[in-house]
Design a protein around this motif. Sequence first.
Motif, PDB file in Angstrom:
ATOM      1  N   THR A   8       0.836  -1.182   0.000  1.00  0.00           N
ATOM      2  CA  THR A   8       0.000   0.000   0.000  1.00  0.00           C
ATOM      3  C   THR A   8       0.877   1.239   0.000  1.00  0.00           C
ATOM      4  O   THR A   8       1.920   1.278   0.648  1.00  0.00           O
ATOM      5  CB  THR A   8      -0.903   0.018   1.248  1.00  0.00           C
ATOM      6  OG1 THR A   8      -0.066  -0.051   2.427  1.00  0.00           O
ATOM      7  CG2 THR A   8      -1.840  -1.179   1.243  1.00  0.00           C
ATOM      8  N   THR A   9       0.473   2.250  -0.749  1.00  0.00           N
ATOM      9  CA  THR A   9       1.228   3.494  -0.808  1.00  0.00           C
ATOM     10  C   THR A   9       1.154   4.195   0.536  1.00  0.00           C
ATOM     11  O   THR A   9       0.082   4.319   1.119  1.00  0.00           O
ATOM     12  CB  THR A   9       0.646   4.423  -1.893  1.00  0.00           C
ATOM     13  OG1 THR A   9       0.692   3.747  -3.147  1.00  0.00           O
ATOM     14  CG2 THR A   9       1.455   5.707  -1.984  1.00  0.00           C
ATOM     15  N   PRO A  10       2.295   4.636   1.069  1.00  0.00           N
ATOM     16  CA  PRO A  10       2.256   5.328   2.361  1.00  0.00           C
ATOM     17  C   PRO A  10       1.440   6.615   2.268  1.00  0.00           C
ATOM     18  O   PRO A  10       1.394   7.270   1.224  1.00  0.00           O
ATOM     19  CB  PRO A  10       3.729   5.607   2.648  1.00  0.00           C
ATOM     20  CG  PRO A  10       4.418   5.528   1.327  1.00  0.00           C
ATOM     21  CD  PRO A  10       3.656   4.522   0.533  1.00  0.00           C
ATOM     22  N   ILE A  36       1.140  10.085  -2.421  1.00  0.00           N
ATOM     23  CA  ILE A  36       1.505  10.285  -1.019  1.00  0.00           C
ATOM     24  C   ILE A  36       0.880  11.601  -0.547  1.00  0.00           C
ATOM     25  O   ILE A  36       1.107  12.655  -1.140  1.00  0.00           O
ATOM     26  CB  ILE A  36       3.031  10.322  -0.841  1.00  0.00           C
ATOM     27  CG1 ILE A  36       3.653   9.018  -1.330  1.00  0.00           C
ATOM     28  CG2 ILE A  36       3.400  10.559   0.623  1.00  0.00           C
ATOM     29  CD1 ILE A  36       5.173   9.009  -1.307  1.00  0.00           C
ATOM     30  N   GLU A  37       0.092  11.530   0.504  1.00  0.00           N
ATOM     31  CA  GLU A  37      -0.631  12.721   0.961  1.00  0.00           C
ATOM     32  C   GLU A  37       0.286  13.777   1.560  1.00  0.00           C
ATOM     33  O   GLU A  37       0.131  14.968   1.298  1.00  0.00           O
ATOM     34  CB  GLU A  37      -1.694  12.323   2.007  1.00  0.00           C
ATOM     35  CG  GLU A  37      -2.823  11.475   1.447  1.00  0.00           C
ATOM     36  CD  GLU A  37      -3.849  11.134   2.508  1.00  0.00           C
ATOM     37  OE1 GLU A  37      -3.868  11.816   3.559  1.00  0.00           O
ATOM     38  OE2 GLU A  37      -4.626  10.186   2.300  1.00  0.00           O
ATOM     39  N   ASP A  80       2.854   7.315   9.137  1.00  0.00           N
ATOM     40  CA  ASP A  80       2.755   5.853   9.008  1.00  0.00           C
ATOM     41  C   ASP A  80       4.041   5.228   8.488  1.00  0.00           C
ATOM     42  O   ASP A  80       4.275   4.036   8.677  1.00  0.00           O
ATOM     43  CB  ASP A  80       1.573   5.457   8.106  1.00  0.00           C
ATOM     44  CG  ASP A  80       1.674   6.059   6.723  1.00  0.00           C
ATOM     45  OD1 ASP A  80       2.351   5.481   5.869  1.00  0.00           O
ATOM     46  OD2 ASP A  80       1.060   7.122   6.503  1.00  0.00           O
ATOM     47  N   THR A  81       4.900   6.025   7.829  1.00  0.00           N
ATOM     48  CA  THR A  81       6.157   5.503   7.287  1.00  0.00           C
ATOM     49  C   THR A  81       7.301   6.434   7.668  1.00  0.00           C
ATOM     50  O   THR A  81       7.261   7.630   7.360  1.00  0.00           O
ATOM     51  CB  THR A  81       6.091   5.372   5.756  1.00  0.00           C
ATOM     52  OG1 THR A  81       5.001   4.503   5.406  1.00  0.00           O
ATOM     53  CG2 THR A  81       7.383   4.811   5.202  1.00  0.00           C
ATOM     54  N   VAL A 120       2.489   4.475  13.213  1.00  0.00           N
ATOM     55  CA  VAL A 120       3.649   4.009  12.439  1.00  0.00           C
ATOM     56  C   VAL A 120       3.484   2.544  12.066  1.00  0.00           C
ATOM     57  O   VAL A 120       3.258   1.691  12.922  1.00  0.00           O
ATOM     58  CB  VAL A 120       4.960   4.206  13.224  1.00  0.00           C
ATOM     59  CG1 VAL A 120       6.147   3.613  12.448  1.00  0.00           C
ATOM     60  CG2 VAL A 120       5.206   5.685  13.488  1.00  0.00           C
ATOM     61  N   LYS A 121       3.602   2.262  10.775  1.00  0.00           N
ATOM     62  CA  LYS A 121       3.481   0.894  10.263  1.00  0.00           C
ATOM     63  C   LYS A 121       4.735   0.420   9.536  1.00  0.00           C
ATOM     64  O   LYS A 121       4.885  -0.768   9.277  1.00  0.00           O
ATOM     65  CB  LYS A 121       2.279   0.793   9.306  1.00  0.00           C
ATOM     66  CG  LYS A 121       0.948   1.154   9.960  1.00  0.00           C
ATOM     67  CD  LYS A 121       0.659   0.281  11.175  1.00  0.00           C
ATOM     68  CE  LYS A 121      -0.632   0.679  11.861  1.00  0.00           C
ATOM     69  NZ  LYS A 121      -0.836  -0.093  13.131  1.00  0.00           N
ATOM     70  N   ARG A 122       5.630   1.372   9.200  1.00  0.00           N
ATOM     71  CA  ARG A 122       6.834   0.985   8.480  1.00  0.00           C
ATOM     72  C   ARG A 122       8.011   1.836   8.945  1.00  0.00           C
ATOM     73  O   ARG A 122       7.877   3.039   9.171  1.00  0.00           O
ATOM     74  CB  ARG A 122       6.687   1.187   6.966  1.00  0.00           C
ATOM     75  CG  ARG A 122       5.630   0.325   6.308  1.00  0.00           C
ATOM     76  CD  ARG A 122       5.974   0.097   4.847  1.00  0.00           C
ATOM     77  NE  ARG A 122       7.182  -0.691   4.726  1.00  0.00           N
ATOM     78  CZ  ARG A 122       8.049  -0.585   3.704  1.00  0.00           C
ATOM     79  NH1 ARG A 122       7.845   0.304   2.751  1.00  0.00           N
ATOM     80  NH2 ARG A 122       9.117  -1.337   3.649  1.00  0.00           N
TER      81      ARG A 122
END
Length: 351
Positions: A8-10, A36-37, A80-81, A120-122
């Motif tokens: 999934t795109t960050p 990416i937002e 998140d990244t 944070v996921k990555r």
Amino acid sequence: MPDEATPTTPRTVLVTGASTFLGGYLVARLAANPAIERVLAVDSRVPRKDLMRRMGRAEFLRLDIRRPAIAKAIAGYEVDTVVHAATSIMETAPHSSAIKEFNVVGAMQVCAACQRSPSVKRLILRSTAMVYGASAHDPSHFSEGTPARREPKRGYGRDLLDIEGYVRGLGRRRQDIEVTIVRPQAILGPRINTRMGSYLALPVVPTVIGYQPRLQFLHEEDALAAMEHVTLGSKVGTFNVSGEGVVTLTQAIRRIGHIELPVPSSLLAPITGVFQDLRSAKLRSSQTEYLTYGRVLDTTRMRSELGFAPRFSTLETLDDFIERGGSTAVVEPDSWRSLERRVVAAAHQLQ
């Protein structure tokens, strides 16, 4: 953990080391991606004006990653990244106790901030091939699982070994966070300022007498592309990254058209310092082993698992450094080839 086959795109990416070449230009690439937002560029130093302009819509946060402010930024922006590229300070600065503190304490704070933030996921770490060290007992190629026969005891290699340990520890404590470690080989290019580039640019290049180290290079554009690829992907693990092929140090020096000066290993760093300009990135004694024995990486995982292939080979990287890096030949390559032909012909006549 998300399925690696469907990355999934960050949404919100935070990049440390935004004033460095690798961190800053990575921010620029990510900011140009409309998927990416939000892109956050973090550094305690303000990037150069031209680099800041390239960052476009990215938001610059001036803060020290060794301070709790990094945790507030990650939590407040719901990042998140996280891409920890601040270790790219190794491009220009000689290692010191202050740099060690920045690297190690900074990484500890970044890991702690990621652990506390549920968003944070990555986490992606820009490590280095220096973690393998260099010795006479090394394998022909270092794979990601090959332990160093002689681990670096000091310098950037030691720092990054410790930092990799902190990052893996975070992955064990927060199993919902995907951890990716990138180990680039020596980066070379016409724009980036590295100690290897400074060393090869010397008109007279001191080398260790009696040794012929095998080297690989990673082009600056491929280093950026690899970090972007990892950031946008969803591959977990540790990956060597290097251009294809190998060149010996003597071949590299002759290809540039400079003069090789063989010296005892104990004199390599001091004599190199004599030739280097005060503004240049200094070669330190911690690199003597590397310039004695060399280091070659196995990049099978990079191609088969990560799905990344550098555009430039080792020789093409060196040629681009020669062509666009502003280095002036002292002895033209044709002269070297002519001399080699005469030496070979003379040897045949003596047989």
